[in-house]
Scaffold this motif. Structure first.
Motif, PDB file in Angstrom:
ATOM      1  N   ASN A 145      23.119  30.991  49.935  1.00 24.23           N
ATOM      2  CA  ASN A 145      21.785  31.501  50.275  1.00 24.23           C
ATOM      3  C   ASN A 145      20.802  31.187  49.155  1.00 24.23           C
ATOM      4  OD1 ASN A 145      21.799  33.809  48.318  1.00 24.23           O
ATOM      5  ND2 ASN A 145      23.550  34.422  49.579  1.00 24.23           N
ATOM      6  N   LEU A 146      19.517  31.282  49.482  1.00 22.34           N
ATOM      7  CA  LEU A 146      18.470  30.912  48.521  1.00 22.34           C
ATOM      8  C   LEU A 146      18.532  31.736  47.242  1.00 22.34           C
ATOM      9  CD1 LEU A 146      15.400  30.330  50.866  1.00 22.34           C
ATOM     10  CD2 LEU A 146      16.558  28.614  49.474  1.00 22.34           C
ATOM     11  N   ALA A 147      18.798  33.029  47.362  1.00 24.70           N
ATOM     12  CA  ALA A 147      18.825  33.896  46.183  1.00 24.70           C
ATOM     13  C   ALA A 147      19.905  33.466  45.193  1.00 24.70           C
ATOM     14  CB  ALA A 147      19.031  35.348  46.599  1.00 24.70           C
ATOM     15  N   SER A 148      20.993  32.879  45.684  1.00 26.81           N
ATOM     16  CA  SER A 148      22.078  32.513  44.777  1.00 26.81           C
ATOM     17  C   SER A 148      21.699  31.359  43.845  1.00 26.81           C
ATOM     18  CB  SER A 148      23.367  32.201  45.552  1.00 26.81           C
ATOM     19  OG  SER A 148      23.169  31.153  46.451  1.00 26.81           O
ATOM     20  N   ILE A 149      20.737  30.524  44.251  1.00 31.53           N
ATOM     21  CA  ILE A 149      20.280  29.449  43.359  1.00 31.53           C
ATOM     22  C   ILE A 149      19.665  30.052  42.102  1.00 31.53           C
ATOM     23  CG2 ILE A 149      18.646  27.544  43.047  1.00 31.53           C
ATOM     24  CD1 ILE A 149      19.049  26.870  46.016  1.00 31.53           C
ATOM     25  N   GLY A 150      18.720  30.981  42.296  1.00 30.20           N
ATOM     26  CA  GLY A 150      18.078  31.636  41.156  1.00 30.20           C
ATOM     27  C   GLY A 150      19.050  32.442  40.320  1.00 30.20           C
ATOM     28  N   TYR A 151      19.953  33.121  40.991  1.00 28.53           N
ATOM     29  CA  TYR A 151      20.917  33.965  40.285  1.00 28.53           C
ATOM     30  C   TYR A 151      21.842  33.136  39.393  1.00 28.53           C
ATOM     31  CZ  TYR A 151      24.756  37.186  39.441  1.00 28.53           C
ATOM     32  OH  TYR A 151      25.722  37.955  38.830  1.00 28.53           O
ATOM     33  N   HIS A 152      22.353  32.050  39.926  1.00 30.87           N
ATOM     34  CA  HIS A 152      23.346  31.263  39.177  1.00 30.87           C
ATOM     35  C   HIS A 152      22.742  30.187  38.278  1.00 30.87           C
ATOM     36  CE1 HIS A 152      26.898  33.039  40.948  1.00 30.87           C
ATOM     37  NE2 HIS A 152      26.367  32.911  42.148  1.00 30.87           N
ATOM     38  N   TYR A 153      21.588  29.626  38.651  1.00 27.11           N
ATOM     39  CA  TYR A 153      21.049  28.484  37.905  1.00 27.11           C
ATOM     40  C   TYR A 153      19.617  28.673  37.408  1.00 27.11           C
ATOM     41  CZ  TYR A 153      25.237  26.026  39.265  1.00 27.11           C
ATOM     42  OH  TYR A 153      26.543  25.668  39.412  1.00 27.11           O
ATOM     43  N   GLY A 154      18.951  29.684  37.872  1.00 24.37           N
ATOM     44  CA  GLY A 154      17.576  29.928  37.437  1.00 24.37           C
ATOM     45  C   GLY A 154      16.541  29.263  38.316  1.00 24.37           C
ATOM     46  N   SER A 155      16.803  28.034  38.735  1.00 24.94           N
ATOM     47  CA  SER A 155      15.866  27.310  39.603  1.00 24.94           C
ATOM     48  C   SER A 155      16.586  26.152  40.294  1.00 24.94           C
ATOM     49  CB  SER A 155      14.700  26.760  38.792  1.00 24.94           C
ATOM     50  OG  SER A 155      15.136  25.696  37.959  1.00 24.94           O
ATOM     51  N   LYS A 156      15.955  25.662  41.331  1.00 23.02           N
ATOM     52  CA  LYS A 156      16.492  24.489  42.042  1.00 23.02           C
ATOM     53  C   LYS A 156      16.575  23.299  41.094  1.00 23.02           C
ATOM     54  CE  LYS A 156      13.984  21.550  44.019  1.00 23.02           C
ATOM     55  NZ  LYS A 156      13.137  20.611  44.704  1.00 23.02           N
ATOM     56  N   ASP A 157      15.539  23.070  40.290  1.00 24.02           N
ATOM     57  CA  ASP A 157      15.543  21.915  39.386  1.00 24.02           C
ATOM     58  C   ASP A 157      16.653  22.005  38.346  1.00 24.02           C
ATOM     59  OD1 ASP A 157      13.487  20.712  40.733  1.00 24.02           O
ATOM     60  OD2 ASP A 157      11.945  21.192  39.253  1.00 24.02           O
ATOM     61  N   ALA A 158      16.894  23.208  37.830  1.00 25.93           N
ATOM     62  CA  ALA A 158      17.987  23.374  36.858  1.00 25.93           C
ATOM     63  C   ALA A 158      19.331  23.083  37.519  1.00 25.93           C
ATOM     64  CB  ALA A 158      17.967  24.774  36.268  1.00 25.93           C
ATOM     65  N   LEU A 159      19.494  23.515  38.767  1.00 23.42           N
ATOM     66  CA  LEU A 159      20.728  23.234  39.514  1.00 23.42           C
ATOM     67  C   LEU A 159      20.878  21.731  39.737  1.00 23.42           C
ATOM     68  CD1 LEU A 159      23.193  23.738  41.304  1.00 23.42           C
ATOM     69  CD2 LEU A 159      21.612  24.435  43.138  1.00 23.42           C
ATOM     70  N   LEU A 160      19.804  21.070  40.148  1.00 22.73           N
ATOM     71  CA  LEU A 160      19.869  19.624  40.375  1.00 22.73           C
ATOM     72  C   LEU A 160      20.182  18.874  39.080  1.00 22.73           C
ATOM     73  CD1 LEU A 160      16.944  19.040  42.890  1.00 22.73           C
ATOM     74  CD2 LEU A 160      19.402  18.994  43.362  1.00 22.73           C
ATOM     75  N   ALA A 161      19.598  19.319  37.983  1.00 23.42           N
ATOM     76  CA  ALA A 161      19.874  18.682  36.693  1.00 23.42           C
ATOM     77  C   ALA A 161      21.351  18.822  36.340  1.00 23.42           C
ATOM     78  CB  ALA A 161      19.002  19.286  35.602  1.00 23.42           C
ATOM     79  N   GLN A 162      21.910  20.010  36.535  1.00 19.47           N
ATOM     80  CA  GLN A 162      23.330  20.215  36.237  1.00 19.47           C
ATOM     81  C   GLN A 162      24.206  19.377  37.158  1.00 19.47           C
ATOM     82  OE1 GLN A 162      24.749  21.960  33.610  1.00 19.47           O
ATOM     83  NE2 GLN A 162      26.477  20.761  34.343  1.00 19.47           N
ATOM     84  N   ALA A 163      23.819  19.277  38.417  1.00 20.19           N
ATOM     85  CA  ALA A 163      24.576  18.451  39.363  1.00 20.19           C
ATOM     86  C   ALA A 163      24.562  16.989  38.920  1.00 20.19           C
ATOM     87  CB  ALA A 163      23.994  18.600  40.770  1.00 20.19           C
TER      88      ALA A 163
END
Length: 197
Positions: free
Chosen positions: A35-53
């Motif tokens: 879900n959308l909330a889990s992106i912020g909870y685990h990575y802070g932002s979509k961009d931070a998640l994409l960078a880690q990916a």
């Protein structure tokens, strides 16, 4: 797998299919089953998640092209033969992992629109430099000091970046490992000649 890992795997698939700029948070959620909330909870932002990916994707490529150094047939670290073997392995990855390498150029060409991604990857750049040193020159990554990482690792990274541009733009005319090694041999010979005068 938990939500954190699911998000990361979903983000990797989205990056490979759509790239950075076209991947939305909803795409990642749909691909990961979270879900959308889990992106912020685990990575802070979509961009931070994409960078880690992306870091995970390119790290796996680095481990793959560096695997030759662990074989019994690898030439002596620091030798011209080892140099050529390393670049043969790296240039193969430009073909086999083209979609991952193309993501690098999306970040470079869209850096102003992807500041969080750019900042995250700039920090990871030192890890890349540090990892190239043992692959070509031998030793352990943990033993590479900062000065060596910046100078020798930086030199190898410049070669890597330049070759990747050539191979991704026009592989048919790109410099191959043998030509790159011959170029280095000529540089070494030129320096030796000028120092003997």
């Amino acid at each position: 797998m938990g939500h954190r890992e699911d998000l990361l795997e979903g983000a990797k698939r989205c990056l490979l299919e759509k790239g950075f700029a076209r991947t939305t948070a909803r795409d990642i959620v749909k691909e990961s089953g979270t879900n959308l909330a889990s992106i912020g909870y685990h990575y802070g932002s979509k961009d931070a998640l994409l960078a880690q990916a992306y870091v995970d994707l390119i790290s796996n490529v680095g481990e793959t092209f560096g695997a030759f150094a662990m074989t019994d047939t690898a030439s002596a670290p620091g030798s011209l033969e080892r140099f050529q073997e390393a670049w043969e392995s790296i240039t193969r990855s430009f073909v086999e992992d083209r979609s991952i390498w193309m993501l690098t150029f999306e970040v470079i060409t869209n850096a102003d629109r992807l500041p969080t991604v750019r900042d995250h990857l700039a920090k990871a750049s030192d890890e890349g430099r540090r990892g190239l040193v043992p692959m070509l020159a031998g030793g352990a990554e943990a033993d590479v000091d900062d000065a060596t990482m910046r100078s020798l690792g930086g030199f190898y990274q410049v070669l890597l970046n330049g070759l990747s541009v050539q191979w991704l733009f026009d592989p048919d005319s790109a410099t191959d490992a043998a030509e790159l090694t011959e170029g280095l041999r000529r540089v070494i010979d030129g320096i030796a000649k000028s120092e003997s005068r």
